[in-house]
Design a protein around this motif. Structure first.
Motif, mmCIF file in Angstrom:
data_model
loop_
_atom_site.group_PDB
_atom_site.id
_atom_site.type_symbol
_atom_site.label_atom_id
_atom_site.label_comp_id
_atom_site.label_asym_id
_atom_site.label_seq_id
_atom_site.Cartn_x
_atom_site.Cartn_y
_atom_site.Cartn_z
ATOM 1 N N ALA A 15 -6.865 -46.396 -16.626
ATOM 2 C CA ALA A 15 -6.821 -45.088 -15.968
ATOM 3 C C ALA A 15 -8.117 -44.333 -16.235
ATOM 4 O O ALA A 15 -8.644 -44.339 -17.344
ATOM 5 C CB ALA A 15 -5.628 -44.282 -16.479
ATOM 6 N N GLY A 16 -8.635 -43.686 -15.202
ATOM 7 C CA GLY A 16 -9.825 -42.863 -15.364
ATOM 8 C C GLY A 16 -11.136 -43.574 -15.119
ATOM 9 O O GLY A 16 -12.196 -42.939 -15.159
ATOM 10 N N ILE A 17 -11.124 -44.884 -14.863
ATOM 11 C CA ILE A 17 -12.373 -45.569 -14.527
ATOM 12 C C ILE A 17 -12.875 -45.031 -13.193
ATOM 13 O O ILE A 17 -12.159 -45.018 -12.194
ATOM 14 C CB ILE A 17 -12.177 -47.097 -14.475
ATOM 15 N N GLU A 18 -14.121 -44.586 -13.184
ATOM 16 C CA GLU A 18 -14.654 -43.863 -12.030
ATOM 17 C C GLU A 18 -15.312 -44.804 -11.018
ATOM 18 O O GLU A 18 -15.792 -45.887 -11.367
ATOM 19 C CB GLU A 18 -15.696 -42.834 -12.493
ATOM 20 N N ASP A 19 -15.359 -44.354 -9.772
ATOM 21 C CA ASP A 19 -16.152 -45.038 -8.756
ATOM 22 C C ASP A 19 -17.601 -45.113 -9.240
ATOM 23 O O ASP A 19 -18.113 -44.186 -9.869
ATOM 24 C CB ASP A 19 -16.127 -44.286 -7.431
ATOM 25 N N GLY A 20 -18.269 -46.222 -8.929
ATOM 26 C CA GLY A 20 -19.664 -46.374 -9.297
ATOM 27 C C GLY A 20 -19.904 -46.829 -10.718
ATOM 28 O O GLY A 20 -21.060 -46.909 -11.153
ATOM 29 N N SER A 21 -18.860 -47.124 -11.469
ATOM 30 C CA SER A 21 -19.012 -47.531 -12.865
ATOM 31 C C SER A 21 -19.635 -48.928 -12.984
ATOM 32 O O SER A 21 -19.464 -49.784 -12.111
ATOM 33 C CB SER A 21 -17.656 -47.546 -13.573
ATOM 34 N N THR A 22 -20.342 -49.138 -14.084
ATOM 35 C CA THR A 22 -20.785 -50.477 -14.475
ATOM 36 C C THR A 22 -19.791 -51.008 -15.492
ATOM 37 O O THR A 22 -19.561 -50.387 -16.528
ATOM 38 C CB THR A 22 -22.190 -50.441 -15.095
ATOM 39 N N ILE A 23 -19.188 -52.157 -15.164
ATOM 40 C CA ILE A 23 -18.117 -52.698 -15.993
ATOM 41 C C ILE A 23 -18.502 -54.091 -16.481
ATOM 42 O O ILE A 23 -18.808 -54.982 -15.686
ATOM 43 C CB ILE A 23 -16.791 -52.762 -15.211
ATOM 44 N N LEU A 24 -18.483 -54.268 -17.791
ATOM 45 C CA LEU A 24 -18.712 -55.559 -18.408
ATOM 46 C C LEU A 24 -17.378 -56.289 -18.489
ATOM 47 O O LEU A 24 -16.420 -55.760 -19.051
ATOM 48 C CB LEU A 24 -19.304 -55.391 -19.803
ATOM 49 N N VAL A 25 -17.296 -57.476 -17.916
ATOM 50 C CA VAL A 25 -16.027 -58.208 -17.847
ATOM 51 C C VAL A 25 -16.157 -59.507 -18.628
ATOM 52 O O VAL A 25 -16.960 -60.382 -18.283
ATOM 53 C CB VAL A 25 -15.619 -58.499 -16.391
ATOM 54 N N GLY A 26 -15.372 -59.651 -19.689
ATOM 55 C CA GLY A 26 -15.424 -60.837 -20.521
ATOM 56 C C GLY A 26 -14.892 -62.064 -19.808
ATOM 57 O O GLY A 26 -14.262 -61.992 -18.754
ATOM 58 N N GLY A 27 -15.157 -63.209 -20.417
ATOM 59 C CA GLY A 27 -14.665 -64.456 -19.860
ATOM 60 C C GLY A 27 -15.789 -65.437 -19.594
ATOM 61 O O GLY A 27 -16.906 -65.052 -19.232
ATOM 62 N N PHE A 28 -15.487 -66.694 -19.807
ATOM 63 C CA PHE A 28 -16.385 -67.798 -19.457
ATOM 64 C C PHE A 28 -15.591 -68.661 -18.498
ATOM 65 O O PHE A 28 -14.739 -69.446 -18.902
ATOM 66 C CB PHE A 28 -16.780 -68.578 -20.703
ATOM 67 N N GLY A 29 -15.817 -68.467 -17.194
ATOM 68 C CA GLY A 29 -14.863 -68.999 -16.242
ATOM 69 C C GLY A 29 -13.541 -68.276 -16.439
ATOM 70 O O GLY A 29 -13.490 -67.050 -16.518
ATOM 71 N N LEU A 30 -12.459 -69.026 -16.585
ATOM 72 C CA LEU A 30 -11.148 -68.414 -16.798
ATOM 73 C C LEU A 30 -10.848 -68.166 -18.276
ATOM 74 O O LEU A 30 -9.934 -67.409 -18.599
ATOM 75 C CB LEU A 30 -10.052 -69.309 -16.201
ATOM 76 N N ALA A 31 -11.629 -68.771 -19.185
ATOM 77 C CA ALA A 31 -11.363 -68.629 -20.617
ATOM 78 C C ALA A 31 -11.730 -67.232 -21.096
ATOM 79 O O ALA A 31 -12.875 -66.806 -20.997
ATOM 80 C CB ALA A 31 -12.153 -69.661 -21.407
ATOM 81 N N GLY A 32 -10.746 -66.510 -21.584
ATOM 82 C CA GLY A 32 -10.989 -65.167 -22.085
ATOM 83 C C GLY A 32 -11.052 -64.093 -21.019
ATOM 84 O O GLY A 32 -11.353 -62.937 -21.328
ATOM 85 N N MET A 33 -10.769 -64.446 -19.782
ATOM 86 C CA MET A 33 -10.789 -63.458 -18.706
ATOM 87 C C MET A 33 -9.641 -62.453 -18.901
ATOM 88 O O MET A 33 -8.494 -62.851 -19.089
ATOM 89 C CB MET A 33 -10.645 -64.154 -17.351
ATOM 90 N N PRO A 34 -9.912 -61.146 -18.857
ATOM 91 C CA PRO A 34 -8.855 -60.140 -19.040
ATOM 92 C C PRO A 34 -8.078 -59.903 -17.742
ATOM 93 O O PRO A 34 -8.206 -58.871 -17.089
ATOM 94 C CB PRO A 34 -9.652 -58.901 -19.466
#
Length: 231
Positions: A15-34
């Motif tokens: 909640a509260g993530i704004e439009d235009g945000s830079t988001i770091l997304v974990g995971g190596f392929g599917l491993a560790g993907m949130p």
């Protein structure tokens, strides 16, 4: 004192993530993907996002699902294309998404630099390739290097195995991948875990990400994912 908040749902976590945000997304392929956090972000509706991740999505799940609904403006990653990257491939060929390719070691180090407060660093990777265009080059001890800048995130979405209620994190094997550096490089770090335990139940020597880097934690039901979905 920990600043981490244990939230009741993935929807509350994003909640509260704004439009235009830079988001770091974990995971190596599917491993560790949130996966749960990404699904919640799709429901939340933030748009015009810049995504930093190792891959540009696999199959139709996780990051690929976020790309498919048109919420992402740009992707910074090391491996945008593989056998199951059809969502990204289609968007890129149609000119609907921007891409910045970053060598994998540089990707990790640029985020580590952000977390460590390093303003920039020199690295030999990509010298003499198209990825060097527009970058400052310097020769040090007879070898050429490129100047690289940190990658900071407004948010990091990562997966871990176990958290305590203070927000200390333990990862499971290769699912650890980019999670630790992303946690340090983001203004707000949001984590999904399989289990939340009380303080003192984690071996301090096993804690990889200390609670000072964690803002929100949500416990989710463990699911096994393939490129086609959960099972």
């Amino acid at each position: 004192m920990s600043r981490a908040e244990i939230v009741e749902s993935a929807d509350a976590a994003v909640a509260g993530i704004e439009d235009g945000s830079t988001i770091l997304v974990g995971g190596f392929g599917l491993a560790g993907m949130p996966f749960d956090l990404i699904d919640a972000l799709i429901r939340q509706g933030a748009n015009d996002l810049t995504i930093v991740s190792n891959n540009a999505g696999n199959g139709d799940v996780g990051l690929a699902a976020l790309l498919a609904v048109g919420r992402v403006r740009k992707v910074l990653c090391s491996f945008p294309r593989q056998a199951d990257s059809w969502v990204f491939d289609g968007l890129y060929r149609e000119g609907k998404i921007e891409l910045e390719v970053v060598p994998q070691g540089n990707l990790a180090e640029r985020m580590r630099a952000a977390g460590a407060g390093i303003g920039a660093f020199y690295c030999p990777t990509a010298v003499g390739t198209p990825l060097a265009e527009g970058k400052e080059e310097r020769e040090i001890d007879g070898r050429k290097y490129l100047l690289e800048y940190p990658i900071n995130g407004d948010y990091a979405l990562i997966g871990a195995h176990i958290a305590d209620t203070m927000g200390n994190l333990v990862y499971r094997k290769t699912a650890r991948n980019f999670g630790p550096v992303m946690a340090t490089a983001a203004t707000t770090t949001i984590v999904q875990v399989d289990q939340v335990v009380e303080p003192g139940m984690l071996d301090p020597e096993a804690v990889v990400t200390p609670s000072i880097y964690v803002d929100r934690v949500v416990q989710v039901t463990a699911r096994h994912y393939t490129a086609q979905g959960a099972r």
